[in-house]
Design an enzyme around this catalytic site. Structure first.
Site, mmCIF file in Angstrom:
data_model
loop_
_atom_site.group_PDB
_atom_site.id
_atom_site.type_symbol
_atom_site.label_atom_id
_atom_site.label_comp_id
_atom_site.label_asym_id
_atom_site.label_seq_id
_atom_site.Cartn_x
_atom_site.Cartn_y
_atom_site.Cartn_z
ATOM 1 C CG HIS A 188 -0.251 -1.454 0.196
ATOM 2 N ND1 HIS A 188 0.630 -0.961 -0.229
ATOM 3 C CD2 HIS A 188 -0.184 -2.255 -0.795
ATOM 4 C CE1 HIS A 188 -0.240 -0.597 -1.552
ATOM 5 N NE2 HIS A 188 -0.512 -1.984 -1.549
ATOM 6 C CB CYS A 229 -2.526 -1.206 -4.796
ATOM 7 S SG CYS A 229 -3.757 -2.783 -5.592
ATOM 8 C CB ILE A 283 -2.115 -7.582 5.937
ATOM 9 C CG1 ILE A 283 -2.923 -8.070 4.738
ATOM 10 C CG2 ILE A 283 -3.690 -6.546 6.297
ATOM 11 C CD1 ILE A 283 -3.345 -9.291 5.259
ATOM 12 C CB CYS A 289 3.947 -10.433 0.959
ATOM 13 S SG CYS A 289 3.440 -12.052 0.025
ATOM 14 C CB SER A 290 3.610 -4.821 0.696
ATOM 15 O OG SER A 290 2.939 -5.469 -0.224
ATOM 16 C CE LYS A 306 8.310 -7.382 3.234
ATOM 17 N NZ LYS A 306 8.813 -7.482 4.165
#
Lengths: 396, 102
Positions: A343, A98, A223, A220-221, A339
């Site tokens: 991402h 990342c 997809i 969670c960020s 977020k």
């Protein structure tokens, strides 16, 4: 860290002075009409236009990408992007999970310092939404080590282990951590390029489905697909305020969380920020605006602690009390962070510099931090196996 | 890791069994609700970081419910099935940790 002599090649004052000549970014989101190369080319063209440079002046292209070989079976991205742009520049792909975007920027800087390139295009791009969530979940486990993969830990699972250990150590409730995605969604709602442009509240975060306990969906960020690009050079930008990279630093650590001394700090972030602050000749108190790696809520907490913006165990306090919100003392993640802005893995590290550049040029509209002069970008690979920090300054 | 070749399975055998019979304490744990393709039918399942003294390891936790797991709890490594057979029909065994009084 001493001036190694290389800075003297850049600027007579002996300081690092890499100019950000142009910035560009696609929308982040589920972009089913665009391929990985389409996204990379779109962001790149925008950055080149913004720089006022002719595309023919670009002599090197650095592509940050993590999952292209796994999801798209594309393992020749440097060449694919230069061909997609129709230019003769050298092309190479850089990977660091990342942190691929941030590492691509650092690689671009190194090309300029080495003298092998005069104008470098750095583009971070990721295409993730063509496949199912569980296929992406599996691919993202590539950021962890072999033992972790065998245990079936998943990437949110790794950050969940960190979150639980942190909550236990400092007696912090998940309702405290929930204020972080709330803040970042507020910022994202002001960003036309963000994946998510709606606001949320703490209750929604706490009620969202569990992904890996205690992490919930809204911690969670997402997809996302997307790309971001910058053109870097040594000379001045024509027109408008110049923004310079005045320091950068990278840290690495054991990839496996279990191999670390502590589960609740990232040594790689500490090392990366120490090097960057030293090279730039600035301290945490000098930073006006930041983009940090909030892949999960705890990521923003650790970023603030590891880089010296708060005491250990207190990062969650300033992340949630308004200091880090637009209008506060030192806004963090005005882009919406990972977020809310989204991402697309390798686009993130480059997007962070795009957002900071807009802040330091004074053109960030409703997200503008008044008088921002020095900015910091913090980009992490895996659960702290790699960290890369860049420090920017607005100048003449 | 989901389509592991027989060569990889053999090469990593010693490493996979290194905590068999060893006792350690749970440092952190999580219940995975969203699992990757290879473990789709297993969710939810527990994974923890277990401290064996000289070394810590990330290992699945078995024979226990999430609300029974406590940080600091003692567990022991036992042999369990890790991955279902792939195309080559090899079942991968390894170590999971279960609660122990000792």
């Amino acid at each position: 860290m001493e001036n190694n002599g290389f800075e003297k090649k850049i600027n007579g004052n002996g300081k690092l002075d890499i100019r950000i000549l142009g910035v560009g970014q696609t929308r982040f989101g589920e972009l089913w009409g665009a391929s990985l190369i389409d996204l990379a080319v779109e962001a790149s063209r925008e950055a080149i236009r913004d720089s006022g440079t002719s595309i023919k002046e670009i002599d090197a292209v650095v592509v940050g990408n993590m999952l292209g070989s796994h999801l798209d079976n594309q393992s020749h991205l440097g060449a694919l992007v230069t061909a997609g742009l129709g230019i003769k520049a050298s092309g190479v792909r850089v990977e660091g999970a990342c942190a691929s975007g941030g590492l691509a920027i650092a690689t671009g800087i190194e090309k300029l310092i080495s003298g092998t390139a005069r104008k470098v295009l750095v583009v971070g791009a990721e295409k993730m939404t063509d496949y199912s969530t569980d296929f992406s979940t599996q691919a993202l486990m590539g950021a962890s080590d072999g033992d972790e993969q065998l245990a079936g830990i998943t990437f949110p699972g790794l950050y969940a282990l960190v979150t639980r250990a942190y909550m236990e150590e400092y007696g912090v409730a998940d309702s405290e951590l929930a204020s972080i995605p709330v803040k970042n969604h507020m910022h994202g709602s002001l960003n036309p390029k963000a994946h998510f442009r709606f606001t949320i509240d703490v209750e929604q975060v706490l009620k969202s489905p569990c992904i890996a306990s205690p992490i919930k969906l809204l911690d969670c960020s997402p997809i996302s697909d997307g790309a971001a690009a910058v053109v870097l050079g040594l000379g001045k930008r024509r027109g408008g305020r110049n923004v310079r990279i005045i320091g950068f630093g990278q840290g690495n650590d054991e990839v496996g969380l279990a191999s670390r001394r502590s589960l609740i700090e990232f040594g790689a972030s500490k090392e990366a920020s120490k090097k960057a602050f030293s090279m730039a000749g600035v301290e945490p108190k000098d930073i006006d605006v930041m983009e940090v790696h909030d892949c999960f809520s705890i990521g923003e907490v650790l970023a603030l602690e590891d880089m010296g913006f708060s005491r250990k165990g207190e990062g969650w306090v300033i992340a949630g009390n308004g200091e880090c919100k637009l209008g506060g003392r030192r806004p963090v993640n005005t882009s919406g962070g990972l977020k809310a802005c989204g991402h697309p893995i390798s686009a993130t590290g480059v997007k962070q510099l795009v957002e900071l550049t807009r802040q330091l040029r004074g053109v960030n509209g409703s997200r503008q931090v008044e008088g921002a002069r020095i900015g910091l970008a913090h980009n992490v690979g895996g659960v702290g196996g790699t960290a890369i920090v860049h420090i920017l300054e607005s100048g003449i | 890791m989901w389509q592991v070749s027989p060569a990889i399975i053999k090469r990593t055998k010693e490493n996979r069994y290194r905590f068999l019979g060893k006792v350690g304490r749970v440092k952190s744990f999580t219940s995975i609700a969203v699992s990757p393709s290879g473990l789709k039918n297993r969710a939810p399942y527990l994974v923890g970081i277990v401290d064996f003294g000289k070394e810590k390891a990330t290992l699945p936790l078995a024979d226990v419910e999430q609300d029974e797991v406590k940080i600091g709890m003692k567990v022991v490594g036992v042999m369990r099935r890790m991955l279902e057979p792939g195309k080559d029909e090899i079942i991968v065994y390894g170590v999971k940790c279960v609660p122990t009084g000792k």
